[in-house]
Motif scaffolding. Structure first.
Motif, PDB file in Angstrom:
ATOM      1  N   SER A  36      29.899  26.245  -7.306  1.00  0.00           N
ATOM      2  CA  SER A  36      30.751  26.809  -8.352  1.00  0.00           C
ATOM      3  C   SER A  36      29.862  27.426  -9.436  1.00  0.00           C
ATOM      4  O   SER A  36      28.685  27.063  -9.570  1.00  0.00           O
ATOM      5  N   TYR A  38      28.445  30.356  -9.675  1.00  0.00           N
ATOM      6  CA  TYR A  38      27.194  30.873  -9.116  1.00  0.00           C
ATOM      7  C   TYR A  38      27.305  32.313  -8.647  1.00  0.00           C
ATOM      8  O   TYR A  38      26.297  32.968  -8.471  1.00  0.00           O
ATOM      9  N   SER A  83      20.384  24.286  -0.868  1.00  0.00           N
ATOM     10  CA  SER A  83      19.068  24.199  -1.500  1.00  0.00           C
ATOM     11  C   SER A  83      18.022  23.950  -0.410  1.00  0.00           C
ATOM     12  O   SER A  83      18.349  23.593   0.720  1.00  0.00           O
ATOM     13  N   ASP A 211      29.660  21.154 -12.130  1.00  0.00           N
ATOM     14  CA  ASP A 211      30.253  22.494 -12.018  1.00  0.00           C
ATOM     15  C   ASP A 211      29.981  23.325 -13.267  1.00  0.00           C
ATOM     16  O   ASP A 211      29.532  24.458 -13.177  1.00  0.00           O
ATOM     17  N   TRP A 228      21.600  22.138 -15.051  1.00  0.00           N
ATOM     18  CA  TRP A 228      20.962  23.265 -14.342  1.00  0.00           C
ATOM     19  C   TRP A 228      20.431  24.273 -15.370  1.00  0.00           C
ATOM     20  O   TRP A 228      21.123  24.577 -16.352  1.00  0.00           O
ATOM     21  N   PHE A 254      14.638  23.984  -8.055  1.00  0.00           N
ATOM     22  CA  PHE A 254      15.401  24.167  -6.812  1.00  0.00           C
ATOM     23  C   PHE A 254      15.288  25.618  -6.363  1.00  0.00           C
ATOM     24  O   PHE A 254      15.109  26.524  -7.176  1.00  0.00           O
ATOM     25  N   TYR A 292      20.230  32.455 -13.704  1.00  0.00           N
ATOM     26  CA  TYR A 292      19.187  31.611 -13.102  1.00  0.00           C
ATOM     27  C   TYR A 292      17.929  32.471 -12.931  1.00  0.00           C
ATOM     28  O   TYR A 292      17.893  33.630 -13.359  1.00  0.00           O
TER      29      TYR A 292
HETATM   30  C1  N2P Z   1      25.344  26.585  -9.880  1.00  0.00           C
HETATM   31  C2  N2P Z   1      24.579  25.381  -9.622  1.00  0.00           C
HETATM   32  C3  N2P Z   1      23.164  25.624  -9.367  1.00  0.00           C
HETATM   33  C4  N2P Z   1      22.768  24.970  -8.143  1.00  0.00           C
HETATM   34  N1  N2P Z   1      26.525  26.266 -10.589  1.00  0.00           N
HETATM   35  C5  N2P Z   1      21.563  24.154  -8.220  1.00  0.00           C
HETATM   36  N2  N2P Z   1      21.047  23.903  -6.960  1.00  0.00           N
END
Ligand code: N2P
Length: 344
Positions: A36, A38, A83, A211, A228, A254, A292
């Motif tokens: 979620s 992402y 991952s 989430d 995260w 990750f 990210y």
């Molecule tokens: C995204 C979560 C990131 C994933 N909502 C981390 N592996």
């Protein structure tokens, strides 16, 4: 009269054609199973608009939740976003399709340092989607202490002011690092060793959320947490009072990848989607929504200096980050420990 008949026949023919083509469109679909928060809906819509392939989108909050739905079911998903340690495990069990790289020319946009990791040295089964770290967020308006590591977060004085990821492997790794144990050294003995620490920590947490852990911080329900990196980056972009800290005890990195599970019903649509999201302008949209660390270096060129300067997306310096490995059967020990502790 004659003209009327011709018109009627044309109208009927048009309806038949429409019916046929909408059936053809409906039969082209892609079942995407992703974390979620992402992938933005606009990216899915853009893909559908261009290809006529409908995207059925289902989300999960942890690798383990994804596996629990993927493994027992008859092949249903076309794409998953595991991952690194889960790619490793799935490859060992022949649960991923080899990727036809001739269909993914945009793989060239991925930076060399994000290719060929030990969990899939030839990128035969996985393409990096996003990477990132897990770290501490502090609302510096509310917390004046100099927070450096997990030990500073999980203190009794912060009881009911903490948000933590609802992810057992993550939480266990924080305790392992705090005890000076390698995050991949998960055995019955090391699990026993960290139990007292986790017994202290877990009752301090107000919200467990994988989430959208940013929400509790934004609402002011909590003042600090372990989340995260991308979630922290969203907070920082909104308000600089949210500081991101990589824990001194050792931080986790990750690498999330996009892969086609074995027996996927629509592998061609899956390959087309992978190639689509690797376009720089599409990948940029993903970074705009979910900041990210983007392994797509061509997409990075399209990001603003502010986006590239966000320390939760692109931590400055060369911090030493550790990566999870597949720990096989010991994973069940983690779940057992956490269920025990959380049910207290
Ligand atoms: C995204 C979560 C990131 C994933 N909502 C981390 N592996």
């Amino acid at each position: 009269m004659k003209t009327k008949h011709i018109i009627a026949a044309l109208v009927i023919a048009a309806f038949v054609m429409l019916g046929v083509s909408s059936f053809a469109a409906a039969s082209k679909s892609l079942n995407l199973f992703c974390w979620s928060e992402y992938i933005p809906q606009g990216v899915l819509d853009g893909f559908t608009k261009e290809t006529n392939i409908k995207v059925n989108y289902e989300t999960y909050g942890s690798n383990e939740e994804m596996l629990a739905k993927l493994l027992p079911s008859k092949a249903k998903y076309d794409l998953i976003v595991p991952s690194e340690y889960v790619v490793e495990a799935l490859v060992k069990r022949n649960k991923l399709e080899a990727l036809d790289m001739s269909k993914i020319p945009n793989f060239k946009n991925i930076g060399a340092e994000f290719k060929g990791f030990p969990f899939d040295p030839q990128n035969k089964y996985s393409v990096p989607y996003m990477t990132g770290s897990v770290g501490i967020v502090v609302n510096t308006d509310k917390v004046k202490d100099d927070i450096k590591g997990y030990k500073d977060v999980f203190q009794p004085k912060f009881k009911n002011r903490i948000v933590a990821l609802n992810d057992n492997r993550e939480i266990v790794s924080w305790a392992l690092s705090t005890e000076g144990i390698d995050i991949n050294d998960v055995t019955p003995a090391t699990i026993e060793k960290i139990k007292p620490l986790l017994k202290e920590w877990l009752p301090l947490v107000k919200v467990f959320d994988s989430d959208s852990p940013k929400t509790a911080l934004l609402n002011g329900d909590v003042d600090l947490g372990v989340v995260w990196g991308g979630e922290a980056a969203i907070l920082y972009a909104q308000d600089k009072k949210f500081k991101y800290i990589l824990p001194v005890e050792g931080a986790h990195r990750f690498i999330d990848n996009i892969s086609i599970p074995a027996g996927a019903p629509h592998p061609d649509a899956a390959l087309a989607f992978i190639n689509y999201i690797l376009r720089p302008e599409v990948s940029k949209l993903i970074s705009d929504a979910f900041p990210y660390t983007n392994p797509n270096l061509e997409a990075r060129k399209l990001l603003s200096p502010e986006q590239m300067a966000n320390p939760a997306s692109y931590p400055p310096g060369q911090p030493k980050l550790e990566i999870f490995r597949d720990i096989g059967k010991n994973a069940t020990a983690i779940d057992k420990l956490m269920t025990d502790l959380k049910s207290r």
